[in-house]
Enzyme design. Sequence first.
Site, short mmCIF file in Angstrom:
data_model
loop_
_atom_site.label_atom_id
_atom_site.label_comp_id
_atom_site.label_asym_id
_atom_site.label_seq_id
_atom_site.Cartn_x
_atom_site.Cartn_y
_atom_site.Cartn_z
N ASP A 105 0.80 -1.23 0.00
CA ASP A 105 0.00 0.00 0.00
C ASP A 105 0.83 1.27 0.00
OD1 ASP A 105 0.81 -0.59 2.58
OD2 ASP A 105 -1.05 0.08 3.52
N GLU A 154 9.31 -10.58 -2.19
CA GLU A 154 10.38 -9.59 -2.23
C GLU A 154 11.77 -10.21 -2.27
OE1 GLU A 154 6.80 -7.54 -0.41
OE2 GLU A 154 7.85 -9.45 -0.06
N HIS A 172 0.37 0.35 10.45
CA HIS A 172 0.75 -1.03 10.14
C HIS A 172 2.12 -1.04 9.46
CE1 HIS A 172 -1.13 0.60 6.53
NE2 HIS A 172 -0.51 -0.33 5.82
N HIS A 173 2.77 -2.17 9.49
CA HIS A 173 4.13 -2.37 8.95
C HIS A 173 5.19 -1.65 9.78
CE1 HIS A 173 2.11 -4.33 5.80
NE2 HIS A 173 2.16 -3.43 4.85
N ASP A 204 17.89 -29.73 -6.50
CA ASP A 204 16.50 -29.89 -6.11
C ASP A 204 16.20 -29.26 -4.76
OD1 ASP A 204 18.17 -31.81 -4.95
OD2 ASP A 204 16.61 -33.33 -4.82
N ASN A 248 19.45 -34.76 -6.71
CA ASN A 248 20.24 -35.71 -5.91
C ASN A 248 19.64 -35.88 -4.52
OD1 ASN A 248 20.96 -33.18 -5.02
ND2 ASN A 248 23.04 -33.28 -5.85
N GLY A 251 18.16 -33.93 -2.10
CA GLY A 251 18.48 -33.17 -0.89
C GLY A 251 19.68 -32.26 -1.04
N GLU A 283 25.67 -29.74 1.76
CA GLU A 283 25.64 -29.79 3.22
C GLU A 283 26.02 -31.18 3.72
OE1 GLU A 283 25.34 -26.93 4.13
OE2 GLU A 283 23.84 -25.84 2.99
#
Length: 563
Positions: A28, A51, A114-115, A444, A471, A473, A477
């Site tokens: 807004d 965003e 607001h915000h 993925d 693969n 996952g 990591e």
Amino acid sequence: MSEITLGRYLFERLKQVDTNTIFGVPGDFNLALLDKVYEVQGLRWAGNANELNASYAADGYARVKGMSALVTTFGVGELSAMNGIAGSYAEHVGVLHIVGVPSVSSQAKQLLLHHTLGNGDFTVFHRMSANISETTSMLTDISVAPAEIDRCIRATYVNQRPVYLGLPANLVNQKVPASLLKTPIDLSLKENDPEAESEVVETVLNLIREAKNPVILADACCSRHDVKAETKKLIDLTQFPSFVTPMGKGSIDEQNPRFGGVYVGTLSSPSVKEAVESADLVLSIGALLSDFNTGSFSYSYKTKNVVEFHSDHIKIRNATFPGVQMKFALRKLLQTVPEAVKNYKPGPVPAPPTPNSEVPDSASLKQEWLWKQVGKFLREGDIVITETGTAAFGINQAHFPNHTYGISQVLWGSIGYTTGSTLGAAFAAEEIDPKKRVILFIGDGSLQLTVQEISTMVRWGLKPYLFVLNNDGYTIERLIHGPNAEYNGIQPWKHLELLNAFGAKDYENHRVSTVGEWKKLTEDPKFAEGSRIRMIEVMLEVMDAPSSLVAQAQLTAATNAKQ
């Protein structure tokens, strides 16, 4: 028309600097501003899914076009975009972040809007962004607002860093002189101090004259700060062996006979490591020496004769020359370098990686084989975007055609960045040449963070290739820590149903899991034409990864474990 609204003035100025697509999400406090996008001929509002994705898209667009613009709303919108803006700051990408904020009077009265945080502080988000912005401006006075807009656009473009521009809702429709648009924004760099520049150039020339085994090493800011042409000419004039870093990939034409490969410290191929580290002079152009860009800081030059060319300073051995910009210094160096290299005898450079064609067609796809094949599918002018993880490391093994532009967020490394970046790059590519191909390689796991932006690609009829490395996952990591940990797993998706789910009409789906299937697809002339959006699911084993990533993961794990 003697006067125009401030909102239109802003977008007219962006159009003048060839920023033709505006990214963001309506809210807004920015709605009146967004009305003005449609008043400027040739400008379009992308309309992103959120965003964060919009900030990634703005980053990708800016890497291709030179700068971009992102519009969010106060508080909730701008904070959602901050992660992407921080990445642009870290990696030297020019994004103008325009924030629609409450009216000047609302802020002065400290209304409980607001915000907000409910405490009457309307400056808190601006203060947050100041830490990841080259400069900021909160417009409050219409009489100086046009000049502030011009200053912010210039700062974004020249410094290749994000800039924050707050625009109160009540100023959007206030009028400013239209004649101000007749004076172009000055986007030129200020000249270097002549004495400092001359000292730099002469010192570098002396080092070049004495060098027997020099090399050129191009990094990320070679592309970001627009010295690719100067670097190419330096290579051509000197015939020095030339290399790139992972972040610099695409900064040098890889078909140049003097191109030797990708240098990543200890993770480099043996021939590249030997060539770079045995040099007696290193001309480093636009370095960003992060851990993933250097093999966990494993650069091991045998010489102290290192010249670092940067956008705002130059370092020669241990001496730093503040304010001497590499673009002008390189141009001056090019004028006299032929005399300095007249006695240089060019030696051999490392050969490019050779694709292994002896693997049987029935063999399952392995990344060590796959990435060496990717270069055969690429063609001149492609934009290749690789997600942090297996793709960002694997692409270093692909030999690029000339004028191929690589995008990989190696320093900031925000998971899922490349989906949004692909959208932005595809918009930019369409504006430059509708036939230019944009090619994404993403895991993925990463895709699940930002998949909504494929919807925006479909909405605008963009035609990227979306290679999803399945693969099962987060393999990067798993290689660093927790190979069997549940937190490195994901819910499997039916990737080949996504384009249909997002409403695509003209699209293709493919799944490849063997060497033969990859060859058949990528060697098909119809597939090679970027005529429609395509989803290609590449099936891989869970722990399969490029050897360089396996080694990097071990280094990262060791670094994380240090006391």
